[in-house]
Motif scaffolding. Sequence first.
Motif: not given
Length: 380
Positions: A317-335
């Motif tokens: 559960a923690g891994f999925v949560g961290a991965s989801s936040l990581g994808m959000a960071v990825n998207y936000s930084v790129a934009l």
Amino acid sequence: MDQTANNAGGPLATIRVETGLSIIIPTYREAKNIPFILARINALRQEQNLVLEVLFMDDNSDDGSIEAIEQSGFDWARIIVRTENRGLSPAVIDGFRAARYPVLVCMDCDLSHPPEIIPQMMLALSSGQQFIIGSRYVPGGSTDDDWGIFRWLNSRVATLLARPLTSAKDPMSGFFALRKADFDKHDEYNPIGYKVGLEIITKCGFRNVGEVPIHFSDRIHGESKLSFKEQLKYIQHLRRLYIYKFGNAMHLLQFVVVGASGVVVNLATLALLLLMQLPEAVCLAGGIAVSVVTNFLLNRRFTFSYARHRNVWRQFAGFVGASSLGMAVNYSVALYLRASFLPETTTGLYLAALIGIASGTIFNFLGNRYIVFRKQYVRR
């Protein structure tokens, strides 16, 4: 800095070690060799007037080794039979801990290591060096002619893989000497396989490593214990030592490699589901789901193996949560980079995407390293 100890010709001056020397010899079914190695050590002891003990650390051979030592009549030689945590490297570590004298020497029982070189090793230690290797690969060192290209190549490749840990030319050698006081300063030894010298160099942080040239002879009696399984253990041992020395850099590298494997799993799953003629949305979701599971399992097994005994569902559960936040960071930084700094070109878009991926990966790693798979105990 690694140094090569001098190997001047002619007889050595007598070296008296008032405080004594402990020679540790790990054994397994070496009963035929024991009388020969004791005879050579005894000749050296008398010639150099050495105060010493010899500890045979035997992995329950049950081959007459105990009787061979008893029949020698040497009161300075004894055997410790080990029935737990068997293996060459643990045997040496246990022997060093049981040793009585301040200078420690490790050597094989098969007569491949010449005990006559020990005075030179002691002389090098007395000159201020921290760790002395009986080396095959410094000037003056050699091996028997029948080694063969494959054995030579295997040794050289193993040495090359150890280069990030030490610049010694022969860190694979099982013939070495050090001070017991230096050995006792550390308690984190957990070697596997047969390269215990490399373990001690790394864990003790030795930089002043000397090498004394030796001729490495092939065994006459008994059989070699080196097998393919032992070579695989060496790779596992290297991984442990890399993590010990380079810490987070090695964890991050493993995390990135696992992530790259996840891309392959994702695409393979996507292709398989497409062959089953499922809707594209289902295929895409299936590829992502399977890759997340495999990434979690591989990271739990390898990257953060120290934490794999804990609750798997909580970690997932923690891994999925961290991965989801990581994808959000990825998207936000790129934009953000695309809108504020990078040119409005295709190249700028790709660059923004790459920086976003790197940011998301680092965020994922830090979240998993220090939250999901955090170490429970930190050494002060």
